[in-house]
Design a protein around this motif. Structure first.
Motif, PDB file in Angstrom:
ATOM      1  N   ALA A 121     -60.784   3.804  16.366  1.00  0.00           N
ATOM      2  CA  ALA A 121     -59.168   3.950  16.707  1.00  0.00           C
ATOM      3  C   ALA A 121     -58.654   3.365  16.366  1.00  0.00           C
ATOM      4  CB  ALA A 121     -59.876   3.057  18.402  1.00  0.00           C
ATOM      5  N   GLU A 122     -58.747   1.925  15.516  1.00  0.00           N
ATOM      6  CA  GLU A 122     -57.670   1.086  15.087  1.00  0.00           C
ATOM      7  C   GLU A 122     -57.494   1.432  13.807  1.00  0.00           C
ATOM      8  OE1 GLU A 122     -59.350  -2.667  14.895  1.00  0.00           O
ATOM      9  OE2 GLU A 122     -59.998  -2.741  16.942  1.00  0.00           O
ATOM     10  N   GLY A 123     -57.580   2.644  13.509  1.00  0.00           N
ATOM     11  CA  GLY A 123     -57.109   3.307  12.286  1.00  0.00           C
ATOM     12  C   GLY A 123     -57.398   3.142  11.074  1.00  0.00           C
ATOM     13  N   VAL A 124     -58.908   2.951  11.105  1.00  0.00           N
ATOM     14  CA  VAL A 124     -60.253   2.518   9.600  1.00  0.00           C
ATOM     15  C   VAL A 124     -60.218   4.079   9.639  1.00  0.00           C
ATOM     16  CG1 VAL A 124     -61.758   1.281   9.055  1.00  0.00           C
ATOM     17  CG2 VAL A 124     -59.855  -0.024   9.975  1.00  0.00           C
ATOM     18  N   ALA A 125     -60.896   3.845   8.468  1.00  0.00           N
ATOM     19  CA  ALA A 125     -61.181   4.976   7.925  1.00  0.00           C
ATOM     20  C   ALA A 125     -62.823   5.004   7.343  1.00  0.00           C
ATOM     21  CB  ALA A 125     -60.298   5.631   7.130  1.00  0.00           C
ATOM     22  N   ILE A 126     -63.787   5.634   7.932  1.00  0.00           N
ATOM     23  CA  ILE A 126     -65.609   5.192   7.598  1.00  0.00           C
ATOM     24  C   ILE A 126     -66.083   6.365   6.615  1.00  0.00           C
ATOM     25  CG2 ILE A 126     -67.293   4.959   8.584  1.00  0.00           C
ATOM     26  CD1 ILE A 126     -65.828   3.308  10.511  1.00  0.00           C
ATOM     27  N   ILE A 127     -66.497   5.858   5.539  1.00  0.00           N
ATOM     28  CA  ILE A 127     -67.665   6.822   5.102  1.00  0.00           C
ATOM     29  C   ILE A 127     -69.013   6.718   5.993  1.00  0.00           C
ATOM     30  CG2 ILE A 127     -68.160   7.878   2.613  1.00  0.00           C
ATOM     31  CD1 ILE A 127     -65.053   6.734   1.458  1.00  0.00           C
ATOM     32  N   MET A 128     -69.954   7.298   5.920  1.00  0.00           N
ATOM     33  CA  MET A 128     -70.571   7.013   6.281  1.00  0.00           C
ATOM     34  C   MET A 128     -72.245   7.147   5.855  1.00  0.00           C
ATOM     35  SD  MET A 128     -72.494   6.117   9.859  1.00  0.00           S
ATOM     36  CE  MET A 128     -73.005   8.573  10.579  1.00  0.00           C
ATOM     37  N   ILE A 129     -72.642   6.950   4.643  1.00  0.00           N
ATOM     38  CA  ILE A 129     -74.095   7.565   4.261  1.00  0.00           C
ATOM     39  C   ILE A 129     -74.705   7.411   5.041  1.00  0.00           C
ATOM     40  CG2 ILE A 129     -75.209   7.432   2.251  1.00  0.00           C
ATOM     41  CD1 ILE A 129     -73.060   6.418   1.307  1.00  0.00           C
ATOM     42  N   SER A 130     -75.852   7.977   5.399  1.00  0.00           N
ATOM     43  CA  SER A 130     -77.013   8.188   5.962  1.00  0.00           C
ATOM     44  C   SER A 130     -78.396   8.866   6.100  1.00  0.00           C
ATOM     45  CB  SER A 130     -76.736   7.886   7.504  1.00  0.00           C
ATOM     46  OG  SER A 130     -78.044   7.778   8.786  1.00  0.00           O
ATOM     47  N   SER A 131     -79.158   8.658   5.679  1.00  0.00           N
ATOM     48  CA  SER A 131     -80.472   9.711   5.826  1.00  0.00           C
ATOM     49  C   SER A 131     -80.432  10.236   6.996  1.00  0.00           C
ATOM     50  CB  SER A 131     -81.907   8.635   5.360  1.00  0.00           C
ATOM     51  OG  SER A 131     -81.245   8.321   3.766  1.00  0.00           O
ATOM     52  N   GLU A 132     -79.943   9.608   7.846  1.00  0.00           N
ATOM     53  CA  GLU A 132     -80.779   9.718   9.694  1.00  0.00           C
ATOM     54  C   GLU A 132     -80.026  11.208  10.312  1.00  0.00           C
ATOM     55  OE1 GLU A 132     -82.493   7.599  12.457  1.00  0.00           O
ATOM     56  OE2 GLU A 132     -82.973   5.567  11.199  1.00  0.00           O
ATOM     57  N   LEU A 133     -80.025  12.231  10.357  1.00  0.00           N
ATOM     58  CA  LEU A 133     -79.658  13.255  10.529  1.00  0.00           C
ATOM     59  C   LEU A 133     -78.508  13.381  11.726  1.00  0.00           C
ATOM     60  CD1 LEU A 133     -80.592  16.374   8.990  1.00  0.00           C
ATOM     61  CD2 LEU A 133     -78.554  15.603   8.400  1.00  0.00           C
ATOM     62  N   PRO A 134     -79.691  12.128  12.624  1.00  0.00           N
ATOM     63  CA  PRO A 134     -79.172  12.683  14.484  1.00  0.00           C
ATOM     64  C   PRO A 134     -77.368  12.159  14.421  1.00  0.00           C
ATOM     65  CG  PRO A 134     -81.137  12.114  14.268  1.00  0.00           C
ATOM     66  CD  PRO A 134     -80.775  12.252  13.034  1.00  0.00           C
ATOM     67  N   GLU A 135     -77.603  10.934  13.567  1.00  0.00           N
ATOM     68  CA  GLU A 135     -76.555   9.773  13.315  1.00  0.00           C
ATOM     69  C   GLU A 135     -75.434  10.199  12.397  1.00  0.00           C
ATOM     70  OE1 GLU A 135     -77.624   5.593  12.376  1.00  0.00           O
ATOM     71  OE2 GLU A 135     -76.776   6.026  10.097  1.00  0.00           O
ATOM     72  N   VAL A 136     -75.483  11.027  11.764  1.00  0.00           N
ATOM     73  CA  VAL A 136     -74.268  11.464  11.122  1.00  0.00           C
ATOM     74  C   VAL A 136     -74.370  13.043  11.900  1.00  0.00           C
ATOM     75  CG1 VAL A 136     -74.309  13.034   8.731  1.00  0.00           C
ATOM     76  CG2 VAL A 136     -75.581  11.095   8.356  1.00  0.00           C
ATOM     77  N   LEU A 137     -74.505  13.313  12.594  1.00  0.00           N
ATOM     78  CA  LEU A 137     -74.091  14.672  13.536  1.00  0.00           C
ATOM     79  C   LEU A 137     -73.477  13.773  14.476  1.00  0.00           C
ATOM     80  CD1 LEU A 137     -77.161  16.781  12.664  1.00  0.00           C
ATOM     81  CD2 LEU A 137     -74.904  17.291  11.998  1.00  0.00           C
ATOM     82  N   GLY A 138     -74.257  12.715  15.001  1.00  0.00           N
ATOM     83  CA  GLY A 138     -73.686  11.956  16.218  1.00  0.00           C
ATOM     84  C   GLY A 138     -72.233  11.550  15.973  1.00  0.00           C
ATOM     85  N   MET A 139     -72.265  11.161  14.649  1.00  0.00           N
ATOM     86  CA  MET A 139     -71.026  10.177  14.985  1.00  0.00           C
ATOM     87  C   MET A 139     -69.652  10.623  13.742  1.00  0.00           C
ATOM     88  SD  MET A 139     -71.328   7.044  16.189  1.00  0.00           S
ATOM     89  CE  MET A 139     -70.305   6.445  15.003  1.00  0.00           C
TER      90      MET A 139
END
Lengths: 314, 495, 323
Positions: free
Chosen positions: B444-462
């Protein structure tokens, strides 16, 4: 638990505290003897001589030495500490002939007379700092080297190849022995010094260095080592090369083990300096000095070449 | 079926300097049950188990085994009593063989302590067979996968005639297939009469495997109940003492201009990676283990050497050859393994927070400690890091709080691009939600995020977008609407 | 959570408990010697001990930096000898005093930097790199001098060892100054912060954007610099620079550092502990000399003290008295 420990500590302190009283009373004169090291047979014999004299004269003798022979800094620290301990006189065998001078200065300032034993102090350095020593007691290393050289030249029939094992370079003792030896060899031009390397006064290095020399000069006929420890190392190197009896070994110091080697024939000769006499004379002269007597500024302990002929008579 | 308890721990307390880690905890274990120990990070699960396994000494309380009071002096003593532990970080010696590892310290010997290699291998093979494992006992452990290594640990425990087996998050590093295999093993052990204490954050596993569950919160035991009689929401409520209506926050960020672009990035492990990332965006990266996801993060952060391709930050081509340069480009990297890569455990919270940005507080080589302190205080407050002081050594914090310190490091360095590598691994449900919320606030403050994750629900949810990686390449890209578990998984698996 | 005030004060004590422990060790040692001999607790002897501690203490500062990064430097003694003979020959060649001193310091620093580069760029283990340097520096010093000491210097130069200000010997003043600076550097500067961080976790530090190679090289350079400084003082003290000076000083410096509570694993410790460690060693030697204890027994006592100091440290750590 903690309380118990503290109690024990207090008791210990109290016990030792009682002992401390003796230190302050007049008692016998306290003379300190600082050697280069305490783990070399030469100095062990010197210490024995000194202790005998101390017992005879009723002197409280403190013998101290650095762990390593060449550690001039440690030796200086020991001298400084003994000055703090207010000894009456100091006998020192300098680890370094120049490096000992600042320590002599400090003793001078504290009014403690210094008797130098075995290794000469560098005259120039001493006069530059206006230092004073009460006496020098030792034998003439130059003369000893010369005697050894002359013996070797005669033994080889005035002709042959010779190797030399030197002490630590810059050491007055070793340098003098070496100069004396070279001087003697110079007189017989057909004797050639094919290798001259340091083995740092040590036996194992004497072994290694001479083994290397044997590799590069297999035809070497004799070796002169500036100390017996290095000579004994060379003897073992010769045995390892199965050349026992083929190479003439001459050492210096006449240690008990070297005498035995001369007797058995693995060594040809060694120069006797009698360190015990030096130690004895040092303590004796320091004692006389403290009693206000005059002593000679230079006392020479005679040198003798030990060979198979005279080894048993010693 | 009511049986007398095999193990009874009552009123166990444990204090560390300045911390009450356990406060009169009760715990009971029946013969042949799988008892799940549940709780947030820092709730006291590990401490309780370390007391049981002899690694720590309890401050007060009683332990009864078979109705007989015992005081467990050290790990060796615990082993003699039949209590074994399999830790998250496995304790195997990589250069020794499986058989040697199993019997380490208890090698069968013939005479004059010459090890009887044959007997060793034979005994090991039998044990492994009992576990349904068909690897060669003389193979070196370093060649095995994590799941197989775990089996070796189980075999080791069995060889000790274990009655109580403690397993600390055994599935955290396993694939779906391997988890199944592990569960089969656990059931077999259970039938053989071994009691299992199972520590996990994954509620699904609890319902699949557990008989009973004990919930710990803030060093106290909150409840023990039969798994069949409880539900997910109830357990979550017990753990965090609040209803979690929604795991993932509603994303509020608006996606802005491009901030990072990769063109044809190639390294020893990556081939021709191209994508772009925008302000306010969460870009999820999915893929199996070994698909090159961590390598990608390392390449962007200047750890891996880039062989070809170009990185653009805010439209400008940048050569990122070291972490320093990456940080100067406004990139922050939350590594997968916070203890070995993220934190200097012997330094304080404050020193860790400022490590990447000491320059900001430095003039003429001297650190302005007041300025530094102010900044640290701010991030501790903002991230709600629970620590008694700035000077507290970071090793004394719980896992979740340590993770927040790592996050704070990059906030402090004013990063605009965050790379999260497995941000919620080993983190409990409550802290997970907190981390998701933080990610949302950052974007929300304008930061960009690359999120590596093995948990699919987390990847899909975020994620706003999902990239799927497979053997060092990008295998597919999905928008948030397109991405489903099935599609992503299929893309990641496709040969 | 507890109130912050209490936690902070507790923290301070926890932080310095290790140094307080070492300090009380020194005090107990002093107490015992005071009881045993009347010559120990005199102003002149205490100044004497402080002066004797200086050389090792200064070498140990560099060693502390290196050990804090989880490294080791075995070359400090040899580098000391090399720097000493370079400076001495500069003096003998008639170089102005400041120039000669600088030559000694630069020689030491360069040797240290070479160590650092071998470790960071050459990726050699510190043990191996500095073991090599130990031999190279010693050999170079011996070749350079032909094995002979270089001695006899001007009064101006010797003042560095013989001079006094208000009865305090110059080397002691230098030592105190160096420790004050080192303490400041370790606690207040970026270099200090990174030194601890690298020793605590090199990879995490690297990933935090710290140029680990650069700072490690600097730290080894510092160790060389301090060896050079010690060389100046030692040469002035003995009025002679020996190519065989400083043998085994690396072990004394490591011992002082470890007695002072710095962990050989890196990341923990500080220079105040090292100073106390160096003083303990000097007081011990002084006391044993004052008491006239045989030099063989002295070695046993000193070795035992090192072991006991570390044993106590570890026991306290296990009990969680401090972290």
């Amino acid at each position: 638990m903690k309380k118990l420990l503290i109690m024990m500590l207090l008791i210990l302190i109290a016990l030792i505290g009682c002992q401390r009283g003796g230190d302050r009373a007049g008692g016998p004169p306290k003379i300190a003897f600082v050697m280069k090291t305490a783990n070399n047979p030469f100095f062990i014999e010197m210490q024995k001589g000194a202790e005998q004299a101390a017992q005879r004269l009723g002197v409280n003798l403190i013998v101290q030495a650095a762990d390593r022979e060449v550690d001039v800094e440690k030796q200086m620290q020991i001298v400084e500490n003994l000055i703090q301990a207010k000894v009456a006189a100091l006998c020192v065998t300098p680890s370094g002939s120049r490096e000992i001078v600042p320590a002599i200065d400090k003793a001078n300032r504290a009014g403690i007379p210094v008797v130098i034993v075995d290794t000469r102090v560098d005259e120039k350095a001493l006069s530059e700092s206006h230092g004073k020593i009460a006496a020098f007691i030792g034998s003439d290393n130059y003369e000893g080297g010369k005697v050894a050289g002359e013996f070797l030249a005669k033994r080889l029939g005035g002709k042959g190849k010779v190797a030399v094992l030197e002490g630590i370079p810059g050491h007055e003792t070793g340098d003098s022995r070496l100069r004396g030896f070279r001087e003697a060899i110079k007189a017989t031009p057909e004797i050639q010094i094919v290798a001259s390397q340091t083995a740092n006064w040590e036996r194992d290095q004497g072994f290694n260095v001479f083994q290397n020399i044997l590799q590069s000069h297999p035809d070497v006929q004799a070796v002169f080592a500036c100390s017996d420890l290095m000579a004994l190392g060379a003897v073992e190197a010769i045995a390892a090369a199965k050349k026992t009896g083929q190479i003439v070994v001459v050492g210096f110091d006449a240690l008990a083990e070297a005498r035995k080697a001369v007797e058995q024939g693995t060594m040809e000769a060694t120069v006797a300096q009698s360190p015990a006499t030096m130690g004895e004379l040092a303590v004796e002269n320091a004692y006389r000095l403290l009693k206000g007597e005059q002593i000679k500024p230079e006392i020479t302990v005679p040198i003798k070449l030990i060979t198979k002929e005279n080894v048993t008579s010693q | 079926m009511e049986t007398a308890p095999l193990l009874k721990m009552s009123q166990i307390s444990k204090t560390f300097p300045g911390v009450l880690a356990l406060d009169k905890v009760d715990f009971e274990l029946r013969r042949g049950e799988v008892h799940v120990l549940l709780g947030e990070n820092g709730a006291g699960k590990s401490t309780l188990m370390k007391i049981l396994s002899g690694a720590y000494q309890k401050s007060s309380g009683e332990i009864e085994l078979d109705g007989v009071p015992v005081s467990i002096k050290n790990p060796r003593h615990a082993q003699d009593l039949g209590i074994s532990t399999i830790y998250q970080e496995l304790n195997l010696i990589p250069h020794l063989s499986i058989a040697e590892n199993i019997f380490l310290g208890r090698e069968p010997s013939k005479f004059a302590s010459v090890i009887d290699q044959r007997a060793l291998v034979r005994a090991a093979r039998e044990l492994l067979k009992g576990l349904g494992l068909t690897v060669d006992p003389s193979a070196r452990v370093k060649r095995l996968g994590i799941a197989e290594q775990q089996m070796v640990e189980v075999a080791k425990a069995l060889s000790l005639e274990t009655r109580i087996l403690i397993m600390d998050e055994p599935t955290s590093a396993l694939s779906q297939q391997e988890i199944k295999q592990l569960f089969a093993t656990i059931r077999r052990l259970k039938e053989g009469g071994v009691s299992i204490i199972y520590i996990s954050h994954r509620l699904e596993e609890l319902f699949e495997l557990g008989d009973r569950v004990t919930v710990l919160r803030d060093g106290r035991s909150v409840a023990t109940c039969e798994v069949a009689e409880t539900s997910k929401p109830e357990l979550i409520r017990l753990m965090v003492n609040r209803e979690l209506t929604e795991q993932f926050p509603k994303r509020q960020a608006t996606i802005g201009e491009e901030i990072l672009r990769l063109e044809g990035l190639t390294t020893s492990g990556l081939r021709d990676i191209s994508f772009s990332l925008h302000k306010g965006e969460v870009l999820g990266i999915a893929g199996l283990m070994g698909a090159g996801r961590t390598e990608l993060a390392q390449a962007i952060f200047g750890v891996e050497k880039i062989e070809a391709g170009q990185i653009y930050v805010k439209g400008k081509a940048r050569r990122i050859t070291s972490p320093r340069r990456a940080i100067n480009c406004g990139i922050g990297f939350l590594t997968e393994d916070r203890k070995s890569q993220g934190l200097v455990l012997r330094l304080s919270v404050g020193e860790n927070l400022c490590l990447p940005s000491v320059d900001k507080f430095t003039s003429w080589g001297m650190v302005d400690r007041n300025k530094e302190k102010l900044a640290c205080r701010r991030y501790i407050q903002e991230l709600r890091i629970r620590t008694p002081s700035l000077k507290q050594k970071v090793s004394f914090l719980s896992g979740g709080n340590q993770q927040k310190v790592v996050l704070g490091k990059w906030l402090c360095s004013e990063a605009e691009i965050f790379i999260f590598d497995e941000p919620t691994r080993g983190v409990d449900v409550g802290a997970k939600t907190e981390i998701y919320e933080l990610m949302d606030r950052l974007t929300a403050e304008g930061v960009a995020i690359i999120m590596i994750s093995s948990e699919l629900p987390e990847v899909l949810g975020m994620s706003d977008r999902v990239l799927v990686m497979r053997s060092g390449e990008i295998a597919g890209e999905f928008s948030a609407n397109e991405a489903t578990q099935e599609r992503v998984l299929q893309c990641a698996l496709m040969a | 959570m507890r109130p912050n005030g209490i936690a902070l004060r507790q923290n301070f004590l926890l932080h310095h408990a290790r140094q307080l422990g070492t300090l009380s060790g020194l005090l107990v040692l002093g107490l015992v010697l005071w009881v045993l001999t009347p010559h120990f607790l005199t102003l002149s002897n205490l100044l004497n001990v402080a002066e004797q501690a200086t050389i090792i203490a200064i070498v140990a500062v560099g060693m502390t930096f290196v050990i804090l990064t989880a490294g080791i430097d075995l070359s400090v003694g040899s580098v000391l000898a090399f720097a000493g003979v370079v400076m001495a020959s500069a003096l003998h060649a008639g170089a102005p005093l400041p120039f000669a001193l600088l030559a000694g310091l630069v020689t030491g620093t360069v040797c240290g930097l070479v160590n650092g580069l071998l470790i960071t760029l050459g990726r050699l283990p510190p043990f191996i790199a500095t073991l090599g340097m130990m031999s190279v520096a010693r050999g170079t010093a011996l070749m350079y001098t032909g094995g002979r000491p270089i001695s006899g210097f001007s009064e101006n130069f010797r003042w560095l060892a013989t001079g006094e200000v208000l009865r305090v010997p110059i080397p002691v003043i230098v030592m105190i100054g160096i420790y004050a600076i080192a303490f400041f550097v370790l606690t207040r500067t970026k270099l200090g912060r990174y030194t601890y961080a690298i020793g605590g976790n090199e990879e995490a530090t690297h990933l935090s954007g710290v140029n680990v190679r650069f700072y490690k090289t600097v730290v080894y350079g510092l160790a060389g610099l301090f060896s050079g400084l010690a060389a100046i003082l030692l040469t002035a003290r003995l009025n002679s620079a020996q190519p065989i000076a400083g043998m085994m000083y690396e072990l004394d410096a490591i011992a002082a550092t470890v007695i002072g509570g710095t962990s050989l694993l890196g990341g923990e410790g500080n220079v105040l502990g090292t100073l106390i460690g160096a003083l303990i060693m000097a007081v011990l030697r002084n006391g044993l000399n004052l008491l006239g204890v045989s030099s063989f027994l002295q070695q046993v006592v000193i070795g035992s003290v090192i072991i006991v100091a570390v044993l106590i440290d570890m026991a306290l750590k296990r009990r969680g008295k401090y972290s």
